[in-house]
Design a protein around this motif. Structure first.
Motif, PDB file in Angstrom:
ATOM      1  N   GLY A 176     -26.685 -10.296  18.395  1.00  0.00           N
ATOM      2  CA  GLY A 176     -28.014  -9.740  18.123  1.00  0.00           C
ATOM      3  C   GLY A 176     -28.987 -10.790  17.637  1.00  0.00           C
ATOM      4  N   VAL A 177     -28.513 -11.691  16.798  1.00  0.00           N
ATOM      5  CA  VAL A 177     -29.381 -12.775  16.310  1.00  0.00           C
ATOM      6  C   VAL A 177     -29.774 -13.702  17.457  1.00  0.00           C
ATOM      7  N   LEU A 178     -28.817 -13.991  18.342  1.00  0.00           N
ATOM      8  CA  LEU A 178     -29.106 -14.896  19.461  1.00  0.00           C
ATOM      9  C   LEU A 178     -30.116 -14.296  20.426  1.00  0.00           C
ATOM     10  N   GLU A 179     -30.043 -12.994  20.646  1.00  0.00           N
ATOM     11  CA  GLU A 179     -31.009 -12.364  21.547  1.00  0.00           C
ATOM     12  C   GLU A 179     -32.436 -12.524  21.032  1.00  0.00           C
ATOM     13  N   VAL A 180     -32.614 -12.454  19.713  1.00  0.00           N
ATOM     14  CA  VAL A 180     -33.945 -12.629  19.132  1.00  0.00           C
ATOM     15  C   VAL A 180     -34.324 -14.109  19.117  1.00  0.00           C
ATOM     16  N   ALA A 181     -33.398 -14.958  18.640  1.00  0.00           N
ATOM     17  CA  ALA A 181     -33.695 -16.380  18.517  1.00  0.00           C
ATOM     18  C   ALA A 181     -33.887 -17.041  19.872  1.00  0.00           C
ATOM     19  N   GLY A 182     -33.159 -16.573  20.884  1.00  0.00           N
ATOM     20  CA  GLY A 182     -33.262 -17.187  22.203  1.00  0.00           C
ATOM     21  C   GLY A 182     -34.649 -17.074  22.801  1.00  0.00           C
ATOM     22  N   PHE A 183     -35.406 -16.071  22.381  1.00  0.00           N
ATOM     23  CA  PHE A 183     -36.776 -15.931  22.881  1.00  0.00           C
ATOM     24  C   PHE A 183     -37.793 -16.577  21.940  1.00  0.00           C
ATOM     25  N   TRP A 184     -37.658 -16.321  20.627  1.00  0.00           N
ATOM     26  CA  TRP A 184     -38.704 -16.722  19.700  1.00  0.00           C
ATOM     27  C   TRP A 184     -38.643 -18.194  19.283  1.00  0.00           C
ATOM     28  N   LEU A 185     -37.486 -18.793  19.272  1.00  0.00           N
ATOM     29  CA  LEU A 185     -37.430 -20.209  18.880  1.00  0.00           C
ATOM     30  C   LEU A 185     -38.173 -21.117  19.867  1.00  0.00           C
ATOM     31  N   PRO A 186     -37.971 -20.982  21.189  1.00  0.00           N
ATOM     32  CA  PRO A 186     -38.770 -21.810  22.101  1.00  0.00           C
ATOM     33  C   PRO A 186     -40.264 -21.542  21.991  1.00  0.00           C
ATOM     34  N   VAL A 187     -40.638 -20.257  21.813  1.00  0.00           N
ATOM     35  CA  VAL A 187     -42.057 -19.925  21.660  1.00  0.00           C
ATOM     36  C   VAL A 187     -42.620 -20.560  20.391  1.00  0.00           C
ATOM     37  N   ALA A 188     -41.883 -20.483  19.293  1.00  0.00           N
ATOM     38  CA  ALA A 188     -42.339 -21.081  18.041  1.00  0.00           C
ATOM     39  C   ALA A 188     -42.465 -22.590  18.167  1.00  0.00           C
ATOM     40  N   ALA A 189     -41.537 -23.229  18.886  1.00  0.00           N
ATOM     41  CA  ALA A 189     -41.616 -24.679  19.071  1.00  0.00           C
ATOM     42  C   ALA A 189     -42.896 -25.064  19.805  1.00  0.00           C
ATOM     43  N   CYS A 190     -43.234 -24.332  20.851  1.00  0.00           N
ATOM     44  CA  CYS A 190     -44.467 -24.624  21.592  1.00  0.00           C
ATOM     45  C   CYS A 190     -45.709 -24.388  20.742  1.00  0.00           C
ATOM     46  N   VAL A 191     -45.722 -23.299  19.983  1.00  0.00           N
ATOM     47  CA  VAL A 191     -46.880 -22.983  19.138  1.00  0.00           C
ATOM     48  C   VAL A 191     -47.070 -24.050  18.067  1.00  0.00           C
ATOM     49  N   PHE A 192     -45.976 -24.457  17.408  1.00  0.00           N
ATOM     50  CA  PHE A 192     -46.078 -25.478  16.375  1.00  0.00           C
ATOM     51  C   PHE A 192     -46.540 -26.822  16.958  1.00  0.00           C
ATOM     52  N   ALA A 193     -46.062 -27.152  18.155  1.00  0.00           N
ATOM     53  CA  ALA A 193     -46.463 -28.413  18.777  1.00  0.00           C
ATOM     54  C   ALA A 193     -47.952 -28.414  19.100  1.00  0.00           C
ATOM     55  N   VAL A 194     -48.441 -27.333  19.694  1.00  0.00           N
ATOM     56  CA  VAL A 194     -49.858 -27.244  20.040  1.00  0.00           C
ATOM     57  C   VAL A 194     -50.720 -27.260  18.775  1.00  0.00           C
ATOM     58  N   ALA A 195     -50.292 -26.503  17.755  1.00  0.00           N
ATOM     59  CA  ALA A 195     -51.063 -26.459  16.512  1.00  0.00           C
ATOM     60  C   ALA A 195     -51.067 -27.818  15.825  1.00  0.00           C
ATOM     61  N   GLY A 196     -49.936 -28.495  15.809  1.00  0.00           N
ATOM     62  CA  GLY A 196     -49.872 -29.804  15.173  1.00  0.00           C
ATOM     63  C   GLY A 196     -50.736 -30.834  15.871  1.00  0.00           C
ATOM     64  N   ILE A 197     -50.727 -30.817  17.196  1.00  0.00           N
ATOM     65  CA  ILE A 197     -51.568 -31.763  17.940  1.00  0.00           C
ATOM     66  C   ILE A 197     -53.044 -31.425  17.770  1.00  0.00           C
ATOM     67  N   GLY A 198     -53.360 -30.122  17.813  1.00  0.00           N
ATOM     68  CA  GLY A 198     -54.759 -29.727  17.652  1.00  0.00           C
ATOM     69  C   GLY A 198     -55.310 -30.028  16.277  1.00  0.00           C
ATOM     70  N   LEU A 199     -54.450 -30.015  15.258  1.00  0.00           N
ATOM     71  CA  LEU A 199     -54.892 -30.261  13.895  1.00  0.00           C
ATOM     72  C   LEU A 199     -54.932 -31.743  13.557  1.00  0.00           C
ATOM     73  N   ALA A 200     -54.288 -32.576  14.347  1.00  0.00           N
ATOM     74  CA  ALA A 200     -54.177 -33.994  14.020  1.00  0.00           C
ATOM     75  C   ALA A 200     -55.530 -34.690  14.071  1.00  0.00           C
ATOM     76  N   VAL A 201     -55.686 -35.681  13.210  1.00  0.00           N
ATOM     77  CA  VAL A 201     -56.902 -36.498  13.228  1.00  0.00           C
ATOM     78  C   VAL A 201     -56.877 -37.417  14.442  1.00  0.00           C
ATOM     79  N   ARG A 202     -55.721 -38.039  14.694  1.00  0.00           N
ATOM     80  CA  ARG A 202     -55.539 -38.905  15.866  1.00  0.00           C
ATOM     81  C   ARG A 202     -54.590 -38.178  16.827  1.00  0.00           C
ATOM     82  N   ARG A 203     -55.172 -37.528  17.797  1.00  0.00           N
ATOM     83  CA  ARG A 203     -54.387 -36.638  18.639  1.00  0.00           C
ATOM     84  C   ARG A 203     -53.465 -37.385  19.590  1.00  0.00           C
ATOM     85  N   ARG A 204     -53.896 -38.518  20.084  1.00  0.00           N
ATOM     86  CA  ARG A 204     -53.011 -39.263  20.984  1.00  0.00           C
ATOM     87  C   ARG A 204     -51.764 -39.736  20.245  1.00  0.00           C
TER      88      ARG A 204
END
Length: 304
Positions: A176-204
């Motif tokens: 049951g935990v894997l069914e939830v984590a298997g979907f939300w962990l990849p989504v969270a990784a993408c969201v955190f990456a986009v947010a971190g790059i968008g918030l950065a002072v030096r984006r490159r």
């Protein structure tokens, strides 16, 4: 928001994204790769032609038939020493036929379906696999080969446990935990990456860090798969064929290894691309500045 705070928050988000990327790949593989019956059967199908797997199946089925002969009082029992080599050779011959490949796929499908039904159900009872159909095929081969008293070999529904009732409850919770984590962990990784790059002072620079972190996560995932193989084989009993078990492990983790190498390749590509883009932009700016400096300046008109 101040520049130092943006930099710190961006670094935290990118670090989380890089950490969740391999964990998300692992969870998605467990939740969707291992639990998909068609994918499981497809992954296991080539093992029907693996010599180590065929030998392990032949030994297991042959020994099971002879144990049943010893357990039941039949006319075959006095001739056990004579019949046993023919039984094992018949099973080995069977593993080289198309009928065995079909039985192998059907057996894997039935086992996988039984395990999934147990994980998704509510009753806690041991999951078993019936080896009687294989015994019937072996007996038929022996009879066709005119082996003495082969038609007296007993055939019964020998159910082999593959998942105990005691461990089913814990596995059900983990599933049951894997069914939830298997979907939300990849989504969270993408969201955190986009947010971190968008918030950065030096984006490159942030994009480069994200790419390198993703590549490191892929490398760690590949290392974890290799280490898991070694630990799995090390903990097996001595009577289990390690080479056959290794072939099964490699077949099951093939998709996971591919995901690990994709993360590594994607991360390196993003990091290298960001650096090339930065250098290209720097050269364009330098060329534009040089061209501007080389242009003759218009003489200033004297004021009257």
């Amino acid at each position: 928001m101040s520049r130092p705070l943006r930099t710190a928050l961006s670094a935290v988000l990118i670090a989380l994204a890089c950490l969740l990327a391999p964990l998300g790949a692992l969870s998605a593989w467990a939740a969707y790769g291992l639990t998909d019956t068609d994918r499981y059967v497809t992954a296991m199908a080539p093992l029907a032609d693996d010599p180590d797997v065929r030998e392990a199946v032949a030994d297991t089925v042959g020994d099971g038939i002879m144990r049943e002969v010893d357990r039941r009082r039949t006319v075959v029992r006095p001739l056990r020493g004579t019949v046993a080599p023919f039984v094992h050779e018949a099973v080995r011959s069977l593993t080289r036929t198309e009928a065995f490949r079909t039985a192998w796929n059907e057996g894997n499908r039935a086992t996988h379906d039984a395990v999934l039904r147990a994980l998704r159900g509510e009753r806690d009872r041991t999951v078993t696999v019936d080896l009687a159909p294989v015994t019937v095929e072996v007996k038929r081969h022996l009879v066709d080969a005119h082996v003495a008293l082969a038609d007296h070999i007993p055939v019964r529904h020998a159910r082999v446990p593959v998942l105990t009732a005691e461990g089913l409850g814990r596995l059900r919770k983990g599933y049951g935990v894997l069914e939830v984590a298997g979907f939300w962990l990849p989504v969270a990784a993408c969201v955190f990456a986009v947010a971190g790059i968008g918030l950065a002072v030096r984006r490159r620079r942030a994009i480069t860090a994200t790419g390198l972190g993703t590549a490191a996560g892929g490398a760690l995932l590949a290392l974890a798969v290799a280490l898991g193989r070694r630990l799995t084989l090390h903990d097996l009993p001595a009577e289990v064929s390690h080479r056959a078990a290794g072939a099964v492990y490699d077949a099951l983790t093939s998709t996971l290894r591919t995901a690990a190498w994709l993360l590594l390749a994607l991360g390196l590509t993003v990091a290298v691309g960001a650096q090339l883009a930065r250098r290209h932009l720097a050269r364009r700016r330098a060329s534009a500045a040089a061209a501007a400096a080389a242009q003759p300046q218009e003489p200033t008109r004297a004021r009257i």
